[in-house]
Design an enzyme around this catalytic site. Structure first.
Site, PDB file in Angstrom:
ATOM      1  N   ASP B  12       0.672  -1.109   0.111  1.00  0.00           N
ATOM      2  CA  ASP B  12       0.036  -0.026  -0.050  1.00  0.00           C
ATOM      3  C   ASP B  12       0.929   1.233  -0.053  1.00  0.00           C
ATOM      4  O   ASP B  12       1.860   1.358   0.885  1.00  0.00           O
ATOM      5  CB  ASP B  12      -0.809   0.024   1.214  1.00  0.00           C
ATOM      6  CG  ASP B  12      -2.151  -1.162   1.083  1.00  0.00           C
ATOM      7  OD1 ASP B  12      -2.045  -1.625   0.014  1.00  0.00           O
ATOM      8  OD2 ASP B  12      -2.885  -1.325   2.126  1.00  0.00           O
ATOM      9  N   ASP B 131     -14.233  -5.406  -4.203  1.00  0.00           N
ATOM     10  CA  ASP B 131     -14.142  -5.448  -2.599  1.00  0.00           C
ATOM     11  C   ASP B 131     -15.443  -5.803  -2.349  1.00  0.00           C
ATOM     12  O   ASP B 131     -16.355  -5.326  -2.695  1.00  0.00           O
ATOM     13  CB  ASP B 131     -13.927  -3.807  -2.026  1.00  0.00           C
ATOM     14  CG  ASP B 131     -12.575  -3.494  -2.333  1.00  0.00           C
ATOM     15  OD1 ASP B 131     -11.463  -4.327  -2.383  1.00  0.00           O
ATOM     16  OD2 ASP B 131     -12.228  -2.161  -2.174  1.00  0.00           O
TER      17      ASP B 131
END
Lengths: 202, 267
Positions: B12, B131
């Site tokens: 990330d 997601d």
């Protein structure tokens, strides 16, 4: 040694350029025959569709590829670049390739997930230049939906298996091809690129 | 000769630095993305995913610079996701040297973006990230969320994966929002449902806490690849250790000589 990477305008050539540079080559990303003419070897990179690839190759690099087909300058085709060396492809219709290696390019069978994407191992079938020092079971990174079916089995130096068994490495004189991406295959891929440069020197 | 299962560390990235969100908060800074990616390559990672979690688009050039540097240094494939909103963004990231882009919110809003990207750059470049969050309790269903997990769409995750494939996606990156950051294991049922419904590779994501979880996702979950962040990032296990665990249990993975090395010695 100077290597010309033929830019077909179909993607980023940074990885292959760096792969060749790491192996000690001086690299020129060629946009035209003129830029390719003074190189010691050609690399035909491989992303995109067959039809667009062969069209760009004929438009921009007709003379350079003629010289390679006549054995005057060594050439390494990678992935789609290897497929372009064959007689014809059935990707999105029927298209003629360079035909320097006789055979067809056909779609992977529907029994497997397509594209064939990821790391697969190779089996070395006969002695070749690109596979010097590379043993059976070495892993390389593949990304493709079509594969090569050579008319003469003797051009296949190494094979892999995914839904079918097909060439991973082909060689015919000064014409070389890899279905996998050596520039994305870590240290094993680096060894293949070095072997190509060594073969060019000989 | 077998196509191996892939192990994919995820980094990330916020404003050019690596962080790992636990349940989307509690960010901890941990370094330079390019260095991290190279370390994972040495450990035997099969690919790397960079997820740009920078909120504003002001830092777009920062991410592109990381993509260029990574393409220059790394000799395994890498994917970039996060903040890719348009065809122009897809093009910029791929031309900067990424092998694949991962589309999430933009693909839901405009599925044609998948097709457009796939037609020009090839399906293999276009990853659709989903997601998914469990809804209902008797018959399990999963709903697609966008905007970093903040917006419910009402779309069924399995149906969306099937549609993404039809539109030209080359791969599905499937994150369980319920399990992400939990370290309790992947949502194996979700992973299996999606894997059985599509004919493109599925990357399981969200919840890896140990090698056994990865094993479960790749076997019972039928995933083609497993993505994990914190277990690698905080050096709890190396990629090599995970692969050794998988190999011992008969899961085909690519091994790299000298890559298996305990973190305990390294830290």
């Amino acid at each position: 040694m100077k290597v010309a990477v033929l830019d077909l305008g179909m993607g980023n050539l940074l990885s292959i350029r760096r792969g060749l540079e790491r192996a000690g080559a001086e690299v020129v990303v060629a946009q035209s025959n003129g830029e390719a003419a003074c190189a010691d070897a050609l690399v035909l990179p491989g992303v995109g569709a067959f039809r667009d690839g062969i069209r760009a190759l004929r438009e921009r690099f007709g003379e350079a590829t003629d010289a390679a087909c006549q054995g005057k300058i060594p050439i390494l085709g990678i992935c789609l670049g290897m497929q372009l060396l064959f007689t014809r492809s059935y990707e999105g219709g029927e298209h003629h390739g360079l035909g320097v290696i006789r055979g067809d390019v056909v779609k992977l069978p529907p029994t497997v997930k397509v594209p064939h994407m990821g790391w697969n191992s190779i089996k070395v079938l006969r002695e070749g230049e690109l596979t010097r020092g590379i043993g059976d079971g070495e892993y390389f990174y593949f990304v493709h939906s079509y594969y090569c079916l050579p008319a003469e089995g003797s051009v296949t130096i190494a094979a892999t298996e995914y839904g079918s068994t097909f060439p991973a490495v082909v060689e015919k004189g000064a014409v070389f091809g890899t279905q996998f991406h050596p520039e994305k295959s870590g240290s094993a891929g680096g060894a293949v690129i070095r072997n190509f440069l060594e073969a060019v020197k000989r | 000769m077998t196509l191996t299962k892939r192990i994919i560390p995820c980094l990330d990235v916020d404003k050019g630095r690596v962080v790992k969100g636990i349940k989307f908060v509690n960010l901890r800074d941990a370094g330079d993305p390019v260095e991290q990616a190279l370390e994972y390559e040495r450990q035997g990672a099969d690919e790397i995913v960079f997820l740009d979690i920078t909120a504003s688009s002001d830092n777009r050039e920062t991410m592109l610079e990381i993509v260029r540097k990574t393409a220059y240094e790394l000799s395994i494939p890498f994917t970039v996701g996060g903040g890719i909103r348009s065809y122009a963004d897809v093009r910029r990231v791929l031309m900067a040297g990424a092998d694949k882009v991962s589309l999430n919110t933009a693909a839901v809003k405009n599925p044609k973006l998948i097709t457009e990207g796939a037609e020009i750059f090839g399906s293999q470049c276009i990853v659709v990230a989903i997601d998914a969050k469990r809804v209902g309790c008797e018959e399990p269903r999963w709903e697609v969320y966008t905007h970093g997990g903040r917006v419910a769409t009402g779309i069924d995750a399995v149906a969306w994966a099937v549609k993404a494939e039809e539109m030209g996606a080359g791969e599905i990156l499937l994150t369980s929002m319920d399990f992400d950051g939990s370290k309790d294991g992947y949502d194996v049922e979700l992973t299996r449902r999606v894997s059985e419904s599509v004919n493109i590779p599925v990357i399981a994501s969200g919840g890896a806490g140990n090698p056994a979880h990865i094993y479960e996702a790749l076997t019972a979950g039928k995933a083609d690849a497993a993505l994990a962040a914190s277990i690698f990032h905080y050096a709890e296990f190396t990629v090599g250790e995970v692969k050794e665990y998988l190999l011992e249990r008969g899961v085909p993975v690519r091994t790299v000589r000298g890559a298996v090395r305990s973190c305990k010695n390294a830290v």
